[in-house]
Design an enzyme around this catalytic site. Structure first.
Site, PDB file in Angstrom:
ATOM      1  N   GLU A 173       0.834  -1.218   0.000  1.00 27.46           N
ATOM      2  CA  GLU A 173       0.000   0.000   0.000  1.00 27.46           C
ATOM      3  C   GLU A 173       0.869   1.268   0.000  1.00 27.46           C
ATOM      4  O   GLU A 173       0.821   2.090   0.912  1.00 27.46           O
ATOM      5  CB  GLU A 173      -0.962   0.005   1.187  1.00 27.46           C
ATOM      6  CG  GLU A 173      -2.086  -1.001   1.024  1.00 27.46           C
ATOM      7  CD  GLU A 173      -3.187  -0.866   2.056  1.00 27.46           C
ATOM      8  OE1 GLU A 173      -4.355  -1.185   1.735  1.00 27.46           O
ATOM      9  OE2 GLU A 173      -2.897  -0.460   3.201  1.00 27.46           O
ATOM     10  N   GLU A 282      -5.942  -7.152  -1.611  1.00 20.75           N
ATOM     11  CA  GLU A 282      -6.530  -7.101  -0.273  1.00 20.75           C
ATOM     12  C   GLU A 282      -7.990  -6.700  -0.368  1.00 20.75           C
ATOM     13  O   GLU A 282      -8.336  -5.750  -1.074  1.00 20.75           O
ATOM     14  CB  GLU A 282      -5.819  -6.082   0.631  1.00 20.75           C
ATOM     15  CG  GLU A 282      -4.451  -6.470   1.102  1.00 20.75           C
ATOM     16  CD  GLU A 282      -3.902  -5.494   2.141  1.00 20.75           C
ATOM     17  OE1 GLU A 282      -4.702  -4.851   2.857  1.00 20.75           O
ATOM     18  OE2 GLU A 282      -2.666  -5.375   2.226  1.00 20.75           O
TER      19      GLU A 282
END
Length: 348
Positions: A173, A282
């Protein structure tokens, strides 16, 4: 995420940014020709097992977690790796050695494997990208070399163990960058150099492994375009666009039906704009709303299948086995009874 619910799926309507309806497909493609990676990040598993946590299948029989996941359609495993982690039961572990051991278990279970380099000693995400303590005082040239050497070391350890990861994330991320402050998106030329060092290290050990670049808010097209436009402009090397999608963490905690069409359109736009494959690395939903999470997963899986030219590679649930009773995490797919919830059935 999985709560047992009826065979038919309620069709839900909502307005998205693009003004179309969100529907739960009644008959998703689950034929033998479906090559989708249906995955789970289960990096908490060694700690859970060490603490004595017991996993039970749908019938209440104690079983190995890998077996339960596989029986629910999971065919791919994602594992995070930290540079010098602590032994904290929830925010530690995930060392190179532990990651290799878990990858061996995954391969023996017939799973495809993704490795997620956080380039930190603990959690890395959009709110924090802290350099490993051992790298804290390195200059930029030394930092690039440390990243290369560490990536090469982990990849080599995996190769020595007979593991060839299908995918590797260079950073987790990294919407705002990684290894801050040097690798911030405020300094894209430096961030690009760091990413490319990771890419080169992966390919030096395994040329067939696909390198993923991962940002959050997969429903946010403007955010995705901003990031990957900058990556392209700065010569960043990668193979796959990886996105997170968590309706729970969006402002106001909206139902997934309000953003899932934006996700589907963004996936298609990423492929058309950059010519890359895409993947949801995710996702997750509330453990107390298993049917809703199941519906979300069915819809998300179909959105990925709908990406043209089979460039939608898969969907990974983040820590489905991480039961709240152990982790205090609200978005697992495991119940207080030690069994998977209905949500996990979406992967069957």
């Amino acid at each position: 995420m999985k709560y047992h619910f009826s065979l038919f799926i309620t069709i839900l309507f909502c307005f998205s940014v693009w003004g179309c309806k969100a529907e739960v497909p009644a008959n998703p493609d689950t034929s033998s020709t479906d090559k989708l990676a249906k995955g789970a990040d289960i990096s908490w598993l060694p700690q859970m097992e060490a603490s004595g946590y017991k996993f039970y299948n749908d019938l209440g029989v104690q079983e190995d977690c890998f077996k339960i996941l596989k029986d629910h359609g999971i065919n791919s495993i994602r594992l995070r790796t930290w540079v010098n982690p602590s032994d904290d039961p929830a925010s530690g572990h995930c060392s190179k050695d532990e990651t290799v051991a878990m990858a061996i278990r995954a391969q023996k279970s017939g799973m495809r494997i993704m490795i997620d380099f956080h380039y930190s000693d603990s959690w890395a995400d959009p709110s924090k990208q802290v350099k490993p303590s051992a790298w804290a005082n390195l200059n930029f040239e030394q930092l690039k070399q440390a990243l290369y050497d560490y990536t090469f070391e982990v990849m080599t350890a995996l190769k020595t163990a007979g593991i060839t990861p299908e995918w590797v994330q260079v950073g987790n991320e990294i919407t705002g960058g990684m290894l801050l402050p040097e690798g911030s998106t405020d300094n894209w030329p430096q961030l690009a150099q760091l990413i490319n060092k990771g890419y080169d290290a992966v390919k030096a050990v395994s040329s067939t492994t696909k390198v993923i670049l991962h940002i959050d808010q997969g429903n946010n097209n403007a955010r995705s375009r901003w990031w990957f436009d900058a990556a392209k402009a700065n010569g960043v090397k990668y193979d796959v666009i990886g996105l997170s999608y968590y309706p729970y963490w969006l402002p106001g905690n909206p139902d997934y039906t309000l953003s899932v069409n934006d996700l589907g359109n963004n996936l298609k736009d990423m492929v058309a704009r950059y010519g890359k494959e895409v993947m949801l690395v995710e996702t997750g939903g509330e453990d107390t709303k298993a049917q809703n999470t199941y519906n979300m997963l069915i819809t998300v899986l179909q959105k990925v299948r709908d990406v043209p030219e089979n460039k939608g590679l898969g969907v990974f649930y983040w820590e489905p086995e991480g039961a709240r009773s152990w982790s205090h995490y609200a978005l697992s797919a495991w119940g207080s009874d030690g069994k998977p919830t209905l949500a996990l059935d979406a992967f069957k």
